[in-house]
Design an enzyme around this catalytic site. Structure first.
Site, PDB file in Angstrom:
ATOM      1  N   ARG A  32       1.040  -1.017  -0.142  1.00 52.80           N
ATOM      2  CA  ARG A  32       0.158  -0.085  -0.011  1.00 52.80           C
ATOM      3  C   ARG A  32       0.883   0.968   0.086  1.00 52.80           C
ATOM      4  NH1 ARG A  32      -3.966   0.380   4.564  1.00 52.80           N
ATOM      5  NH2 ARG A  32      -1.757  -0.583   5.605  1.00 52.80           N
ATOM      6  N   ASN A  45      -5.678  -2.684   1.824  1.00 53.16           N
ATOM      7  CA  ASN A  45      -5.879  -4.418   1.940  1.00 53.16           C
ATOM      8  C   ASN A  45      -7.539  -4.315   1.821  1.00 53.16           C
ATOM      9  OD1 ASN A  45      -3.242  -4.206   1.791  1.00 53.16           O
ATOM     10  ND2 ASN A  45      -3.039  -4.149   4.047  1.00 53.16           N
TER      11      ASN A  45
END
Length: 91
Positions: free
Chosen positions: A18, A36
């Site tokens: 991320r 996520n």
């Protein structure tokens, strides 16, 4: 301007994916977010010029050093994200 949604599979959680994706998207000047997902994938929503989005997809295929990208599902999206690029919580 166009918007795409990416679903990235493989070893992409717990490896800084991320942070990597958000940093690359910010560097490219894109709007959107990354998060996520509960199924172990990472989701990216990004808006920008088509050529710049292609650069993001190419970077996401590589990911950060500890990631092993198994695949990327890329689709057009209707969403218009807020300006800037953020990391969202898992959903």
């Amino acid at each position: 301007m166009k918007t795409i949604r990416l679903i990235i599979s493989g070893r992409v959680q717990g490896v800084g994916y991320r942070h990597f994706a958000a940093g690359k998207a910010r560097l490219l000047g894109l709007d959107g977010w990354v998060r996520n997902r509960l199924d172990g994938t990472v989701e990216v929503l990004a808006r920008g010029e088509a050529a710049v989005l292609d650069e993001l997809v190419a970077a996401c295929r590589l990911g950060p050093p500890a990631a092993i990208v198994g695949g990327i599902d890329s689709r057009p999206a209707e969403d218009v994200p807020a300006p800037g690029f953020i990391q969202r919580e898992t959903a």
